[in-house]
Design a protein around this motif. Sequence first.
Motif, PDB file in Angstrom:
ATOM      1  N   GLY A   1     -14.975  30.271  90.572  1.00  0.00           N
ATOM      2  CA  GLY A   1     -13.602  29.867  90.275  1.00  0.00           C
ATOM      3  C   GLY A   1     -12.572  30.930  90.586  1.00  0.00           C
ATOM      4  O   GLY A   1     -11.471  30.924  90.032  1.00  0.00           O
ATOM      5  N   LYS A   2     -12.904  31.841  91.516  1.00  0.00           N
ATOM      6  CA  LYS A   2     -11.957  32.923  91.833  1.00  0.00           C
ATOM      7  C   LYS A   2     -10.663  32.376  92.439  1.00  0.00           C
ATOM      8  O   LYS A   2      -9.572  32.853  92.108  1.00  0.00           O
ATOM      9  N   SER A   3     -10.764  31.396  93.327  1.00  0.00           N
ATOM     10  CA  SER A   3      -9.551  30.825  93.933  1.00  0.00           C
ATOM     11  C   SER A   3      -8.733  30.069  92.891  1.00  0.00           C
ATOM     12  O   SER A   3      -7.498  30.082  92.932  1.00  0.00           O
ATOM     13  N   ALA A   4      -9.403  29.445  91.936  1.00  0.00           N
ATOM     14  CA  ALA A   4      -8.693  28.751  90.863  1.00  0.00           C
ATOM     15  C   ALA A   4      -7.926  29.747  89.994  1.00  0.00           C
ATOM     16  O   ALA A   4      -6.796  29.478  89.574  1.00  0.00           O
TER      17      ALA A   4
ATOM     18  N   ARG B   1      -3.861  29.685  89.894  1.00  0.00           N
ATOM     19  CA  ARG B   1      -3.270  29.563  88.549  1.00  0.00           C
ATOM     20  C   ARG B   1      -2.188  30.638  88.367  1.00  0.00           C
ATOM     21  O   ARG B   1      -1.101  30.366  87.848  1.00  0.00           O
ATOM     22  N   PHE B   2      -2.484  31.878  88.819  1.00  0.00           N
ATOM     23  CA  PHE B   2      -1.510  32.966  88.719  1.00  0.00           C
ATOM     24  C   PHE B   2      -0.304  32.719  89.615  1.00  0.00           C
ATOM     25  O   PHE B   2       0.846  32.913  89.204  1.00  0.00           O
ATOM     26  N   LEU B   3      -0.553  32.288  90.849  1.00  0.00           N
ATOM     27  CA  LEU B   3       0.529  32.148  91.828  1.00  0.00           C
ATOM     28  C   LEU B   3       1.433  30.956  91.552  1.00  0.00           C
ATOM     29  O   LEU B   3       2.640  31.010  91.786  1.00  0.00           O
ATOM     30  N   THR B   4       0.857  29.846  91.068  1.00  0.00           N
ATOM     31  CA  THR B   4       1.616  28.595  90.946  1.00  0.00           C
ATOM     32  C   THR B   4       1.684  28.032  89.530  1.00  0.00           C
ATOM     33  O   THR B   4       2.387  27.045  89.300  1.00  0.00           O
ATOM     34  N   LYS B   5       0.915  28.611  88.595  1.00  0.00           N
ATOM     35  CA  LYS B   5       0.782  28.129  87.212  1.00  0.00           C
ATOM     36  C   LYS B   5      -0.017  26.827  87.123  1.00  0.00           C
ATOM     37  O   LYS B   5      -0.188  26.275  86.037  1.00  0.00           O
ATOM     38  N   ARG B   6      -0.496  26.333  88.249  1.00  0.00           N
ATOM     39  CA  ARG B   6      -1.260  25.069  88.260  1.00  0.00           C
ATOM     40  C   ARG B   6      -2.757  25.343  88.318  1.00  0.00           C
ATOM     41  O   ARG B   6      -3.196  26.352  88.880  1.00  0.00           O
ATOM     42  N   PHE B   7      -3.556  24.434  87.759  1.00  0.00           N
ATOM     43  CA  PHE B   7      -5.009  24.523  87.855  1.00  0.00           C
ATOM     44  C   PHE B   7      -5.487  23.581  88.951  1.00  0.00           C
ATOM     45  O   PHE B   7      -5.195  22.383  88.923  1.00  0.00           O
ATOM     46  N   ILE B   8      -6.195  24.128  89.939  1.00  0.00           N
ATOM     47  CA  ILE B   8      -6.590  23.326  91.091  1.00  0.00           C
ATOM     48  C   ILE B   8      -7.992  22.768  90.995  1.00  0.00           C
ATOM     49  O   ILE B   8      -8.424  21.994  91.838  1.00  0.00           O
ATOM     50  N   GLY B   9      -8.776  23.183  89.976  1.00  0.00           N
ATOM     51  CA  GLY B   9     -10.161  22.740  89.926  1.00  0.00           C
ATOM     52  C   GLY B   9     -11.003  23.526  90.912  1.00  0.00           C
ATOM     53  O   GLY B   9     -10.564  24.510  91.501  1.00  0.00           O
ATOM     54  N   GLU B  10     -12.200  23.081  91.124  1.00  0.00           N
ATOM     55  CA  GLU B  10     -13.126  23.806  91.986  1.00  0.00           C
ATOM     56  C   GLU B  10     -13.054  23.309  93.420  1.00  0.00           C
ATOM     57  O   GLU B  10     -12.976  22.116  93.671  1.00  0.00           O
ATOM     58  N   TYR B  11     -13.067  24.246  94.359  1.00  0.00           N
ATOM     59  CA  TYR B  11     -13.262  23.867  95.751  1.00  0.00           C
ATOM     60  C   TYR B  11     -13.899  25.045  96.466  1.00  0.00           C
ATOM     61  O   TYR B  11     -13.677  26.199  96.126  1.00  0.00           O
TER      62      TYR B  11
ATOM     63  N   SER C   1      -9.880  31.618  81.110  1.00  0.00           N
ATOM     64  CA  SER C   1     -10.148  30.232  81.486  1.00  0.00           C
ATOM     65  C   SER C   1      -9.042  29.780  82.431  1.00  0.00           C
ATOM     66  O   SER C   1      -7.918  29.535  81.994  1.00  0.00           O
ATOM     67  N   ALA C   2      -9.377  29.680  83.706  1.00  0.00           N
ATOM     68  CA  ALA C   2      -8.377  29.204  84.678  1.00  0.00           C
ATOM     69  C   ALA C   2      -7.947  27.783  84.353  1.00  0.00           C
ATOM     70  O   ALA C   2      -6.818  27.379  84.628  1.00  0.00           O
ATOM     71  N   ALA C   3      -8.839  27.024  83.731  1.00  0.00           N
ATOM     72  CA  ALA C   3      -8.550  25.618  83.432  1.00  0.00           C
ATOM     73  C   ALA C   3      -7.565  25.464  82.277  1.00  0.00           C
ATOM     74  O   ALA C   3      -6.827  24.479  82.217  1.00  0.00           O
ATOM     75  N   GLU C   4      -7.540  26.433  81.359  1.00  0.00           N
ATOM     76  CA  GLU C   4      -6.801  26.214  80.116  1.00  0.00           C
ATOM     77  C   GLU C   4      -5.641  27.161  79.849  1.00  0.00           C
ATOM     78  O   GLU C   4      -4.739  26.812  79.100  1.00  0.00           O
ATOM     79  N   ASP C   5      -5.642  28.354  80.415  1.00  0.00           N
ATOM     80  CA  ASP C   5      -4.652  29.334  79.967  1.00  0.00           C
ATOM     81  C   ASP C   5      -4.031  30.097  81.131  1.00  0.00           C
ATOM     82  O   ASP C   5      -4.668  30.976  81.719  1.00  0.00           O
TER      83      ASP C   5
END
Length: 205
Positions: free
Chosen positions: A15-18, A22-32, A152-156
Amino acid sequence: MNDIKLALLGSEGAGKSAVLVRFLTKRFIGEYASNANSLYHKRLSIDGRQLNLEVFDPCSQSGSSRCILEEPVDWADGFVVVYDISDRMSFLNAKSILRQIKEAREESCKGLADIPIFVVGNKQDLCHARQVCEEEGRSLAQENRCHFQEVSAAEDYLEISNLFTKLIRHVMENLKYRADRRRYSGSKSMAKLINNVFGKRRKSV
């Protein structure tokens, strides 16, 4: 305006890209999964200083991969090494990546291996599936003289923003220290040169 260069490293699925998005856009992108290297740019202000931030997000590293060494490790001013707390193999890969960073910097930077690094345990929201305890991550960071944080990239968003802000502050301190040391070394060399020149003149008088 100061330029700060960071590299984000970790195995596929950690989840490094997530974390980065998250830092750059405040959005959570999920896994890819990505098989391409990416370079992100962001302008920001920290402690009243305007900064140009570049973050290199390469293809995920497997345990046996040396792909980190295909890029100039001395390009980065700081590193974020990410593992998944619910995936023990990603933690072992993080250990391998830290070793590669140290070896590569010792070779390319003539022993100047110390550089700000954050070891990050991602997916704190998956505590029920935890395979790596927090103390293990903290111990790994301490052994390698790194900073440590679980997120937690997904939550915070806030804790991830604070993480990058801390790292950037450490990078700025490290760059200032290295610049001051170069200036001091240059001053000593100049003083020695002047002493040699004028010393020879006094002897010839």
